[in-house]
Design an enzyme around this catalytic site. Structure first.
Site, short mmCIF file in Angstrom:
data_model
loop_
_atom_site.label_atom_id
_atom_site.label_comp_id
_atom_site.label_asym_id
_atom_site.label_seq_id
_atom_site.Cartn_x
_atom_site.Cartn_y
_atom_site.Cartn_z
N LYS A 219 43.73 -7.30 -38.46
CA LYS A 219 42.27 -7.39 -38.31
C LYS A 219 41.79 -8.81 -38.53
O LYS A 219 42.48 -9.63 -39.17
CB LYS A 219 41.55 -6.46 -39.29
CG LYS A 219 41.89 -6.68 -40.79
CD LYS A 219 41.08 -7.74 -41.51
CE LYS A 219 41.47 -7.95 -42.96
NZ LYS A 219 40.91 -9.16 -43.58
N ASP B 51 41.50 -2.61 -47.62
CA ASP B 51 41.62 -2.82 -46.17
C ASP B 51 42.46 -1.73 -45.48
O ASP B 51 42.58 -1.75 -44.25
CB ASP B 51 42.27 -4.18 -45.88
CG ASP B 51 41.35 -5.35 -46.21
OD1 ASP B 51 40.13 -5.13 -46.34
OD2 ASP B 51 41.86 -6.49 -46.32
P1 ATP Z 1 44.35 -8.86 -47.24
O1 ATP Z 1 43.62 -9.70 -46.25
O2 ATP Z 1 44.44 -7.40 -46.89
O3 ATP Z 1 43.96 -9.08 -48.66
P2 ATP Z 1 46.60 -10.38 -46.49
O4 ATP Z 1 46.65 -10.01 -45.06
O5 ATP Z 1 46.03 -11.73 -46.81
O6 ATP Z 1 45.86 -9.28 -47.28
P3 ATP Z 1 49.24 -9.32 -46.91
O7 ATP Z 1 50.15 -9.88 -45.87
O8 ATP Z 1 48.76 -7.95 -46.72
O9 ATP Z 1 48.03 -10.33 -47.12
O10 ATP Z 1 50.03 -9.41 -48.29
C1 ATP Z 1 49.59 -10.02 -49.48
C2 ATP Z 1 50.73 -9.89 -50.53
O11 ATP Z 1 51.07 -8.52 -50.70
C3 ATP Z 1 52.01 -10.57 -50.10
O12 ATP Z 1 52.05 -11.89 -50.55
C4 ATP Z 1 53.10 -9.68 -50.69
O13 ATP Z 1 53.52 -10.17 -51.93
C5 ATP Z 1 52.46 -8.33 -50.93
N1 ATP Z 1 52.91 -7.25 -50.00
C6 ATP Z 1 53.08 -5.97 -50.33
N2 ATP Z 1 53.45 -5.23 -49.28
C7 ATP Z 1 53.51 -6.06 -48.22
C8 ATP Z 1 53.84 -5.86 -46.85
N3 ATP Z 1 54.18 -4.68 -46.36
N4 ATP Z 1 53.78 -6.94 -46.06
C9 ATP Z 1 53.43 -8.14 -46.55
N5 ATP Z 1 53.14 -8.39 -47.84
C10 ATP Z 1 53.16 -7.35 -48.69
#
Ligand code: ATP
Length: 315
Positions: free
Chosen positions: A15, A164
């Site tokens: 998203k 999210d």
């Molecule tokens: P959001 O915008 O939803 O807060 P994001 O997209 O910035 O999150 P994600 O890639 O969802 O960030 O992941 C944030 C942290 O969560 C990662 O640094 C990792 O340590 C942990 N994590 C847990 N599960 C996952 C997963 N399936 N994929 C990636 N990271 C994960």
């Protein structure tokens, strides 16, 4: 000998937040938000397979051509950054579903095909959780012979996993309020065309919120609200009318922690895009352009300059 049941596969989108306002920190540490979520045409796939062992194992691979694959090619990311233990959101999602099928025994393997940058502000982990909810629900129902959990039950499990995750389950476009998990779908007249640019290092969402609170220490922060006209501009599908209404309270905080995002945003203005913004807590940047061909051209140029870039539709 009984045959191992066949795996189940499900997808969930990444998203961007076309608009994001955050209120002051609440006593529980969370922030009330007003978010316009929009799914993009790059996302995650999770395949759930039963195993003879116990517990849940995880495998992760990059989708060829995706932002994640481009980051790996450039040496700025390795898949080791994705946890494969019980802290992986997909594992937590799978276990939340399995708890509702207590008669099932045996183990589970989750194979995650990653396209969405990790810690990129695009809800990649949330998309993994949503895809795991869908895949494991179908698998558990088929193997147990019990009815699958309905959409409301899955949405409730999603909200318990993260703010999210409900949106990753529903996709499309939606206004999110509360912590973001309370959703109201909104119509979109025509898909938007975006170029996503991934950064070299991720940003931690809690760190970005802490920086936002620090930057606003002496401000009287109003309750978060969507601007008048935003939903109408989306409904009519006029990207040029939507562009001036896009805003993200977390952008200044993300820029403060990652000043290297400033030239990435400025490259959009130099290329004549309609708008450039940080998605969610960043550091992924999105450039809004008028047409698909313009998105493909800009993504080519940015990739030529060494940046992981991808043209997508939203939603
Ligand atoms: P959001 O915008 O939803 O807060 P994001 O997209 O910035 O999150 P994600 O890639 O969802 O960030 O992941 C944030 C942290 O969560 C990662 O640094 C990792 O340590 C942990 N994590 C847990 N599960 C996952 C997963 N399936 N994929 C990636 N990271 C994960």
């Amino acid at each position: 000998m009984t045959a191992t049941p066949r795996p189940e596969r499900a997808a969930a989108p990444g998203k961007v937040n076309l608009f994001f306002a955050a209120g002051p920190p609440r006593p529980d540490g969370y922030h009330d938000v007003a978010s316009l979520y929009c799914a993009v045409s790059t996302g995650e796939t999770v395949t759930a397979a039963p195993t003879r062992g116990a517990g849940t194992s995880v495998g992760v691979a990059a989708v060829p051509g995706s932002l994640v694959a481009q980051q790996i090619d450039r040496g700025t990311f390795t898949l080791d950054a994705v946890p494969t233990d019980g802290s992986n959101l997909a594992v937590r999602a799978a276990e939340a579903v399995l708890a509702r099928f207590p008669r099932l025994s045996g183990g589970l393997h989750l194979q995650i095909e990653k396209a969405v940058p990790v810690a990129g502000g695009m809800g990649g982990g949330s998309a993994d959780a949503a895809a795991a909810l869908l895949a494991v629900n179908r698998l558990a129902a088929r193997v147990s012979g019990e009815p699958a959990l309905d959409d409301d039950a899955l949405l409730q499990l999603a909200a318990g996993l993260g703010a999210d995750v409900p949106f990753a389950l529903t996709g499309g476009a939606a206004v999110g309020t509360g912590t973001g998990a309370h959703l109201r779908p909104v119509p979109v007249g025509a898909p938007l065309h975006l170029v996503l640019v991934a950064a070299e290092a991720g940003l931690s969402t809690p760190a970005v919120y802490a920086e936002l609170d620090r930057l606003r220490t002496h401000e009287d922060v109003p309750p978060p609200r969507l601007p008048a006209g935003l939903e109408e501009a989306l409904r009519t599908g006029q990207a040029a009318e939507l562009a001036p209404l896009l805003a993200n309270d977390l952008q200044a905080a993300a820029l403060s922690l990652a000043p290297q995002l400033a030239p990435v945003l400025a490259a959009g203005a130099a290329a004549g895009v309609l708008a450039s913004f940080v998605s969610g807590s960043g550091p992924t940047v999105a450039h809004l352009v008028a047409e698909a061909a313009a998105a493909e051209d800009l993504a080519d140029v940015l990739r030529g300059q060494g940046a992981p870039a991808l043209a997508v539709r939203a939603p």
